[in-house]
Design an enzyme around this catalytic site. Sequence first.
Site, short mmCIF file in Angstrom:
data_model
loop_
_atom_site.label_atom_id
_atom_site.label_comp_id
_atom_site.label_asym_id
_atom_site.label_seq_id
_atom_site.Cartn_x
_atom_site.Cartn_y
_atom_site.Cartn_z
N PRO A 109 0.83 -1.21 0.00
CA PRO A 109 0.00 0.00 0.00
C PRO A 109 0.86 1.25 0.00
CG PRO A 109 0.01 -1.00 2.17
CD PRO A 109 0.71 -1.96 1.26
N GLY A 470 -6.80 13.24 42.98
CA GLY A 470 -7.96 13.67 43.74
C GLY A 470 -8.98 12.58 43.97
N SER A 541 -0.56 6.43 37.87
CA SER A 541 -0.22 5.38 36.89
C SER A 541 -1.34 5.19 35.87
CB SER A 541 0.09 4.06 37.59
OG SER A 541 -0.83 3.74 38.60
#
Length: 629
Positions: A109, A470, A541
């Site tokens: 392609p 938070g 994380s």
Amino acid sequence: MTTPTIDATSAEVDTIAPVVRMVACGSVDDGKSTLIGRMLAETDSVPIDQLEYARTTRRGGSTIPVGEVDYSLLTDGLEAEREQGITIDVAYRHMDLPNGRRIIIADAPGHEQYTRNMAVAASTANIAVLLVDAARGLRPQTYRHLTVCALMGVTGIIVAINKMDLVGYEHATFEELAGGVKAAAARLGLEDVTAIPVSAVTGANVIETAPDKMPWYHGGSVLEVLESWNPPDVDNAQPFRLPVQVVVRADGNFRGYAGTIANGTVRPGDKIAVADSGQTATVASIVTYEGEQEFAQSGEPVTITLDREVDVTRGDLLSAPGEGQVQPADKYAADLVWIGEQPMAQGRSYLLYCGPKIVPATITAVRHRLDVVEGHKHAARRFEMNDIGRVEFATDSPIPLDPYDECRETGGFLLVDRVTSDTVAAGLTRYALRRGDPNIHPHTYDVSEEDRSRLMGHDGKVIWMTGLSGSGKSTVADATVAALHAQGVHTFVLDGDNVRHGLNRDLGFTPSGRAENVRRVAEVAKLMKQAGLVVIVALVSPYRADRRAAAQIFDEGDFLEVFVDTPLAVAQERDPKGLYKKAAEGDLPNMTGVGQDYEAPENPDVRLDGQADVAENAALLSQLILGDD
């Protein structure tokens, strides 16, 4: 730069390779499928029913009259390709040339989105036909495909300057474009380059030369060059390499090691070494489908038996001993073609596939990104999709990789995302940076981890708390530690902000920085767990791949992933550190949940409601750690 001498009056050559692998490449709509389709049709390499289909079927926008062959349809295999008029997947076709040579053609392609497919096609090719649209000129994808061919070890390049009919078969246009490609090829170290002016639509210089249209051209047609071109001779003097695909067991205590010879030759009586362990043995026999053989060489599938039992498993590399033996290393320099849709994250752990071997690997440094148009090397910290450049990577354990220039099969590799299983890069090993040192061994101390656990009165464990900033991770961790401490459990908290004040102060909040942050914290947590502590990690994380890599360095049951599930709106309302406010003002572009995505765990070991009572969450977590019912 050399151009092979072509005898256009003869299709005979002194040496005919039985099979040549060819990749057709170039930018989108440069005419690859039409060129290859015409060659297939003119060499009777297409079934009659497919040829009839190409006479009667037309895709949208086609200007070719019904009744004439639309050659591009002969290689477009997917319905989506026919509808869009572009090649998406790699279409493989076989072509038998008049001189008896067989060509396996990979029609790659041209669109940038499918560079990955082109790289796969080039990885096994001997020669490339690189098309250039004479009317549009050289484009970035032209240079990119040329670069990929050079990196993948394609030894011959035929530059087909196509659609010459659209520029009136001008000699000057051909020379300008051919010169541009040859200059780029010279920078890449490609020497065997032949440029041919063609018109795939009219057939000029495809099968036969067209002196009536281009009297100024005195070389051969594309077909004639393919017939005359010979790949470099296989150097059977190269050291023996056999990646073990299968350990074969049969009646009569038969034990053999099966795979395809990647390099060199082998005979009964030859000494071989297991590259991974350094053990040596002698080849007792070579078994193939036809029976026992006295000789085998590169490219042949074989099963070999040894004169004595040695520890060999799937993925091991059998190699020549002594100077020809490949030494395992755990750090390499390599060129990468980045094909992942997500940017590369330096410090993130990927899976490296080299033949049957699979090992975790981490990109430790980006040396440069290559400007494929100008050939310059630019400083970079990461790669985006279709970027090409050099990196350094480290593996979790030493593995034997050859320089790609010496052996494709044992020097080429793929990088795979550990979460999605998507292939994100094709790699080509250049050299080892750090060999595995046989003089370095982990020391086992008399006081074991079990001894420390007995002294502590409990086992060590790692509780990995992840969630938005938070969400309440640190608050729940603090309450949990207090409850455990009251019961005599030895604990420690590795808090995200705290470790960034010291150990990880050099890391930022880019995906690469976050990946390295997770890696370091996981290694520290492992050491603390081995000391007998219950370690609670409170770390955003945000990426599943990083958390999964952290979990995989622990034994089963020693690592628990805890998701503190708090809606973003609630975390933003709490905003204990004022970070969401800064992000809203544009001061924190990498804020998780705002500037960067948070990938919530799909199957965490524990899911805590971040809006529930802190004491309830702490009690639940404490019970889990202590193993209470």
